[in-house]
Write a protein that holds these residues in place. Structure first.
Motif, mmCIF file in Angstrom:
data_model
loop_
_atom_site.group_PDB
_atom_site.id
_atom_site.type_symbol
_atom_site.label_atom_id
_atom_site.label_comp_id
_atom_site.label_asym_id
_atom_site.label_seq_id
_atom_site.Cartn_x
_atom_site.Cartn_y
_atom_site.Cartn_z
ATOM 1 N N THR A 1 55.982 122.180 -77.898
ATOM 2 C CA THR A 1 56.424 122.641 -79.371
ATOM 3 C C THR A 1 57.708 122.425 -79.796
ATOM 4 N N ASN A 2 58.643 121.976 -78.849
ATOM 5 C CA ASN A 2 60.144 121.874 -79.125
ATOM 6 C C ASN A 2 60.753 123.106 -79.342
ATOM 7 N N GLU A 3 60.032 124.372 -78.989
ATOM 8 C CA GLU A 3 60.964 125.542 -79.064
ATOM 9 C C GLU A 3 61.825 125.569 -78.171
ATOM 10 N N LYS A 4 62.991 126.289 -78.743
ATOM 11 C CA LYS A 4 64.192 126.300 -77.731
ATOM 12 C C LYS A 4 64.047 127.505 -76.941
ATOM 13 N N LEU A 5 64.630 127.189 -75.670
ATOM 14 C CA LEU A 5 64.562 128.040 -74.624
ATOM 15 C C LEU A 5 65.813 128.270 -73.776
ATOM 16 N N ASP A 6 66.876 128.131 -74.738
ATOM 17 C CA ASP A 6 68.271 128.141 -74.400
ATOM 18 C C ASP A 6 69.321 128.836 -75.336
ATOM 19 N N LYS A 7 70.560 128.683 -75.054
ATOM 20 C CA LYS A 7 71.619 129.445 -75.821
ATOM 21 C C LYS A 7 71.549 129.334 -77.079
ATOM 22 N N ASP A 8 70.961 128.151 -77.646
ATOM 23 C CA ASP A 8 70.589 128.105 -79.246
ATOM 24 C C ASP A 8 70.084 129.201 -79.839
ATOM 25 N N ARG A 9 69.312 129.808 -79.053
ATOM 26 C CA ARG A 9 68.417 131.069 -79.665
ATOM 27 C C ARG A 9 69.707 132.030 -79.994
ATOM 28 N N PHE A 10 70.551 132.398 -79.089
ATOM 29 C CA PHE A 10 71.673 133.235 -79.594
ATOM 30 C C PHE A 10 72.564 132.514 -80.409
ATOM 31 N N ARG A 11 73.042 131.304 -80.265
ATOM 32 C CA ARG A 11 73.987 130.951 -81.289
ATOM 33 C C ARG A 11 73.482 130.892 -82.847
ATOM 34 N N ARG A 12 71.963 130.426 -82.819
ATOM 35 C CA ARG A 12 71.447 130.342 -84.143
ATOM 36 C C ARG A 12 70.497 131.728 -84.528
ATOM 37 N N ASP A 13 70.843 132.764 -84.011
ATOM 38 C CA ASP A 13 70.233 133.950 -84.188
ATOM 39 C C ASP A 13 68.502 133.837 -84.207
ATOM 40 N N LEU A 14 68.034 133.155 -83.295
ATOM 41 C CA LEU A 14 66.433 133.042 -83.284
ATOM 42 C C LEU A 14 65.648 133.932 -82.592
ATOM 43 N N GLY A 15 66.493 135.053 -81.928
ATOM 44 C CA GLY A 15 65.966 136.153 -81.389
ATOM 45 C C GLY A 15 65.185 135.606 -79.718
ATOM 46 N N ASN A 16 64.907 136.690 -78.867
ATOM 47 C CA ASN A 16 64.143 136.253 -77.901
ATOM 48 C C ASN A 16 65.093 135.593 -76.850
ATOM 49 N N VAL A 17 66.371 135.921 -76.820
ATOM 50 C CA VAL A 17 67.171 134.989 -75.899
ATOM 51 C C VAL A 17 66.554 135.419 -74.535
ATOM 52 N N ILE A 18 66.744 136.567 -73.939
ATOM 53 C CA ILE A 18 66.444 136.906 -72.577
ATOM 54 C C ILE A 18 65.004 136.436 -72.159
ATOM 55 N N GLU A 19 64.201 136.769 -73.017
ATOM 56 C CA GLU A 19 62.748 136.346 -72.751
ATOM 57 C C GLU A 19 62.611 134.780 -72.764
ATOM 58 N N SER A 20 63.583 133.983 -73.405
ATOM 59 C CA SER A 20 63.322 132.407 -73.506
ATOM 60 C C SER A 20 64.146 132.051 -71.855
ATOM 61 N N TYR A 21 65.163 132.817 -71.370
ATOM 62 C CA TYR A 21 65.824 132.370 -70.284
ATOM 63 C C TYR A 21 64.706 132.824 -69.182
ATOM 64 N N THR A 22 64.045 133.728 -69.323
ATOM 65 C CA THR A 22 63.359 134.379 -68.399
ATOM 66 C C THR A 22 62.179 133.337 -68.297
ATOM 67 N N GLU A 23 61.648 132.828 -69.115
ATOM 68 C CA GLU A 23 60.603 131.619 -69.455
ATOM 69 C C GLU A 23 60.979 130.581 -68.422
ATOM 70 N N VAL A 24 62.343 130.150 -68.775
ATOM 71 C CA VAL A 24 62.650 129.053 -67.963
ATOM 72 C C VAL A 24 62.453 129.288 -66.596
ATOM 73 N N ALA A 25 63.237 130.457 -66.088
ATOM 74 C CA ALA A 25 62.935 130.881 -64.531
ATOM 75 C C ALA A 25 61.718 130.880 -64.064
ATOM 76 N N ARG A 26 60.816 131.369 -65.044
ATOM 77 C CA ARG A 26 59.277 131.563 -64.371
ATOM 78 C C ARG A 26 58.779 130.205 -64.402
#
Ligand code: 5GP
Length: 274
Positions: free
Chosen positions: A210-235
């Motif tokens: 999907t090209n959904e961002k799973l990294d710090k750009d979620r914070f830089r660009r105010d996309l929300g769900n930052v921790i959820e995305s980092y956790t998804e990478v770990a998962r």
């Protein structure tokens, strides 16, 4: 653990004196900064996730023969590392256009690059980490031509390995930043090893479908769900299947440690993010 002398405090990490000479303790904070610290926030649990992801990656790179500073994880937020003399460069490897490359060169974000491109930036917050060339690096004695050759070879090997590792779990490694340091073996010979961290703070990671961002750009660009995305990478990497809902800053005791371990006794008592 008794707190040791603080050696250095950066935006996302603190370095403490280590238990033995030549070692340091690297502490991962929850602080997030972007745009040269003009944007700041505390993202609860970020330090814990990055500690685990960086441990996972550095351990695998070590096994691949890519020498790095990681020795072992100590607890939720800390890892024991080798003390290095940091080379004042940020080494960025890019596979897909994004971020500053897209802005600077007008290449649309998401365009696959004809080949991987490595860039050097001079590490200086006051100057906003300006891009530099090998000419600057050798002229100002930040690194020698041999050092640069070693760094380029290691950066490409890291890119090959990580692209495959993330690709296998449905993640595109768009770009990432590495830092290197010297370990002096004797008075006139230094070995270059990989240092710092490799985590969603220092990489661009996109869902391959999907090209959904799973990294710090979620914070830089105010996309929300930052921790959820980092956790998804770990998962997806198969680590940290469960996260404590409340991760207390600086908590390093047994209870907190068990709570972070998928198999720990406390794991059944914590809520799952997924
Ligand atoms: P860009 O130059 O497009 O801003 O960043 C390229 C890549 O390097 C991105 O993955 C970005 O996260 C990483 N990067 C660049 N500078 C820094 C930095 O100062 N800190 C961190 N953590 N990552 C950086």
């Amino acid at each position: 653990m008794t707190r040791r002398k603080k050696i250095y405090e950066g935006k996302a990490k603190i370095l403490y004196e280590g238990p033995e000479p030549g070692t340091l303790i690297q502490y991962f904070k929850d602080d997030a900064t972007a745009f040269n610290a003009q944007k700041k926030a505390v993202l609860e649990g970020k330090g814990v996730i990055n500690n685990r992801i960086s441990e996972f990656i550095m351990t695998r790179l070590n096994a691949m023969g890519i020498a790095n500073h990681f020795i072992r994880r100590l607890n939720l937020r800390e890892q024991l590392i080798k003390e290095v003399e940091i080379i004042p460069l940020e080494v960025v490897v890019r596979n897909v256009a994004a971020g500053s490359m897209s802005t600077r060169l007008g290449i649309p974000e998401g365009q696959v690059l004809p080949r991987s491109i490595i860039e050097f930036y001079y590490k200086d917050d006051k100057l906003g980490d300006p891009m530099v060339t090998e000419e600057h690096i050798t002229a100002f004695n930040w690194a020698t031509t041999q050092d640069i050759d070693d760094i380029l070879a290691m950066a490409l090997r890291v890119n090959d390995y990580l692209s495959g590792m993330f690709g296998a779990v449905g993640i595109t490694l768009v770009d990432f930043k590495l830092e290197f340091g010297r370990i002096w073996e004797n008075d006139d010979f230094a070995r270059i090893i990989l240092a710092d961290e490799i985590s969603p703070d220092s990489c661009r990671l996109w869902d391959a479908q999907t090209n959904e961002k799973l990294d710090k750009d979620r914070f830089r660009r105010d996309l929300g769900n930052v921790i959820e995305s980092y956790t998804e990478v770990a998962r997806r990497l198969g680590i940290m299947k469960e996260m404590p809902t409340v991760i207390q800053g600086g908590q390093t005791g047994d209870k907190a440690e068990k709570a972070a371990e998928p198999d720990g006794e406390a794991a059944s008592n914590v809520s799952k993010l997924h």
